[in-house]
Write an enzyme that holds these catalytic residues in place. Structure first.
Site, PDB file in Angstrom:
ATOM      1  N   LYS A 106      -2.224   1.541   2.386  1.00  0.00           N
ATOM      2  CA  LYS A 106      -3.327   0.756   2.226  1.00  0.00           C
ATOM      3  C   LYS A 106      -3.618   0.161   0.796  1.00  0.00           C
ATOM      4  CE  LYS A 106      -8.046   0.165   3.842  1.00  0.00           C
ATOM      5  NZ  LYS A 106      -9.448   0.517   4.750  1.00  0.00           N
ATOM      6  N   SER A 182     -10.980  -2.042   8.155  1.00  0.00           N
ATOM      7  CA  SER A 182     -10.333  -2.816   7.378  1.00  0.00           C
ATOM      8  C   SER A 182      -8.955  -2.455   7.001  1.00  0.00           C
ATOM      9  CB  SER A 182     -10.976  -2.812   5.853  1.00  0.00           C
ATOM     10  OG  SER A 182     -11.078  -1.399   5.521  1.00  0.00           O
ATOM     11  N   SER A 206     -12.325   2.561  10.000  1.00  0.00           N
ATOM     12  CA  SER A 206     -11.022   1.702   9.505  1.00  0.00           C
ATOM     13  C   SER A 206      -9.785   2.453   9.657  1.00  0.00           C
ATOM     14  CB  SER A 206     -11.270   1.233   8.367  1.00  0.00           C
ATOM     15  OG  SER A 206     -12.274   0.359   8.093  1.00  0.00           O
TER      16      SER A 206
END
Length: 513
Positions: A106, A182, A206
């Site tokens: 990420k 996210s 997330s």
């Protein structure tokens, strides 16, 4: 203009490295649903090399990421690293735990030499000089960081994955829908078989939300088990980093490498004495046999989608058939009161600490600097402005200090109430749908968002919560079931989720077109 330049750079980098053909074998590898074990078997048998595999994944990204928009930056050293992995294996005849395993990361986790933008214009030129603690551990275990993935800007949104640097990520199972937020880029990328496994971060939802939306396994581990240093924070007191994968086995192997004490993240001192010799020993196919599983009734509201209820009821029948005893309608005394006033706003302080510790740019020191630089996201703009203008502290209960999960009196009271009921009923875990409703359309992500279950307990209590696939609702949309355990009960959750996964086999690859 900077965004355009960055996009062009990424495309040129991808074209350059994918043009480098493997010197060992000119071949096509079917990368769909490959696991760490299958890949290591292939390396040992000579079926293909790490260089072959990296090229195959890069070709797949080039072919399909135009649909999902999951990838933000390709590692230009990926093929070189794969060659080094092949040479090491040829020299030693041994494979490290994650040797030659391509991983997605990420875009809020520092990886040396790759941008860490957190989806923002303010950090679009920030390239860390050092790896985050967990990235170093993964590399030491032989992993190849293949690419960075898109995220909701500053990790603000649990609902969708939109950034100023890369735009919007689409759910690979139905491109009109969100992959949640996210860590949606990691979820979409791993689900689409762009790498073996990936890393997400979870402040409230997330890891588990995107994993549920994309038919993946997602581990939110106990607060204190895995380091969060050199990761752009949202609310550090809640933040966790963890694996998102297609199988419980692969997620467990990555967890095993990352767990442990980091002197730069003091909360990880609580992991001392709570980490077993290895976690893979708990991958037991009969792990549900004799277990007691409680259904947490508090997390079934009137707005729970009927299709999700149907899938969950089927999951309970499956768990029962796999040998567990189901305890229905578990009630936590004072649950509604205990869950209130758990959130504390600390984004401004946490962000500015990250900027001063890692970014060290005189023009980007404060949240006001971030706002001055701007954003392409209306959602992020609103959250930034709110964070800059509002007082930090506990929502609704400002007199109570905001502390970590081991010292905050409200967090401890909430956790103790849950674990007390678990103890009294001799429960191994509590279960509930990871998300109460189906994924929303991208075009209407706010209107169709009706809440998820991931933000209510684990981020505040610090308890581990794992999601695994439990099937599909209409429009080919995945759904997940979540297992909540006691502090540092990862061994138990691994047993339960592995047994459920093996007994149901809900994971299916998407057809992207």
């Amino acid at each position: 203009m900077k965004k355009l330049y960055s996009a062009i750079f990424t495309i040129l980098t991808l074209l350059l490295i994918t043009s480098c053909k493997s010197e060992s074998v000119d071949m096509e590898i079917n990368v769909e649903e490959l696991t760490i074990a299958k890949i290591h078997e292939a390396y040992k048998s000579g079926e293909f090399t790490a260089e072959d595999l990296v090229n195959a994944y890069l070709n797949r990204i080039k072919e399909l990421d135009t649909f999902t928009n999951a990838i933000t930056a390709i590692n230009p050293k990926a093929i070189k690293l794969a060659k080094q992995s092949d040479s090491l294996f040829k020299e030693t005849g041994n494979l490290k735990p994650l040797q030659g395993i391509p991983i997605l990361v990420k875009d809020n986790i520092n990886v040396q030499g790759l941008p860490t933008t957190a989806g923002s214009l303010a950090l679009q030129d920030y390239i860390p000089e050092k790896d985050a603690f967990i990235i170093k551990k993964l590399k030491d275990a032989g992993a190849i960081i293949l690419a960075k993935t898109n995220m909701a800007e500053w990790a603000f949104s649990p609902m969708h994955t939109e950034s100023s640097t890369a735009g919007t990520t689409h759910n690979p199972y139905n491109l009109d829908y969100v992959p949640a937020g996210s860590s949606g880029g990691t979820a979409a990328g791993v689900a689409a078989n762009f790498a073996v496994i990936g890393l997400g971060t979870d402040t409230g939802n997330s890891i588990r939300g995107p994993s549920s939306h994309c038919d993946l396994v997602g581990f939110r581990t106990t607060l204190g088990l895995i380091s969060r240093s050199a990761i752009v924070p949202l609310y550090l007191r809640n933040d966790v980093v963890g694996p998102m994968g297609r199988t419980v086995t692969d997620a467990t192997k990555v967890l095993e490498v990352m767990a442990g004490y980091d002197p730069t993240d003091s909360i990880t001192a609580h992991s001392d004495g709570n980490i077993p010799e290895n976690y893979t020993q708990f991958l037991q196919k009969n792990g549900l046999k004799g277990a007691k599983i409680g259904v947490l009734s508090h997390l079934f509201g009137d707005d729970t989608d009927p299709e999700i209820v149907t899938l969950f009821n089927k999951a309970m029948k499956d768990i029962d058939s796999l040998g567990a005893e189901i305890i229905p309608n578990v009630v936590i005394p004072d649950f509604d009161e205990l869950r209130q006033d758990q959130w504390c706003s600390a984004f401004k302080t946490d962000l500015e600490n990250f900027l001063s510790t890692y970014v060290k740019n005189d023009t980007i020191k404060t949240i006001k600097d971030v706002i001055r630089i701007g954003t392409n996201s209306d959602f992020a703009r609103q959250r930034l402005t709110s964070s800059a203008e509002s007082e930090e502290g506990r929502y609704g209960h400002p007199e109570t200090p905001c502390l970590n999960a081991y010292h905050d009196e409200r967090r401890i009271a909430f956790r103790e109430a849950i674990e007390k009921v678990m103890d009294s009923l001799q429960l191994d875990a509590l279960v509930y749908p990871t998300w109460r409703n189906k994924p929303a359309h991208i075009a209407n992500f706010q209107e169709e968002y009706k809440g998820d279950n991931s933000q209510i307990i684990a981020p505040h209590t610090g308890q581990p919560a794992f999601t695994v696939p439990m099937g599909f609702s209409g429009d080919n949309l995945p759904a997940g079931i979540q297992f909540l355990g006691r502090m540092f009960s990862e061994p138990t959750l691994i047993k339960l989720t592995y047994a459920y996964e093996q007994g149901t086999d809900h994971r299916k690859p998407p057809v992207i077109e």
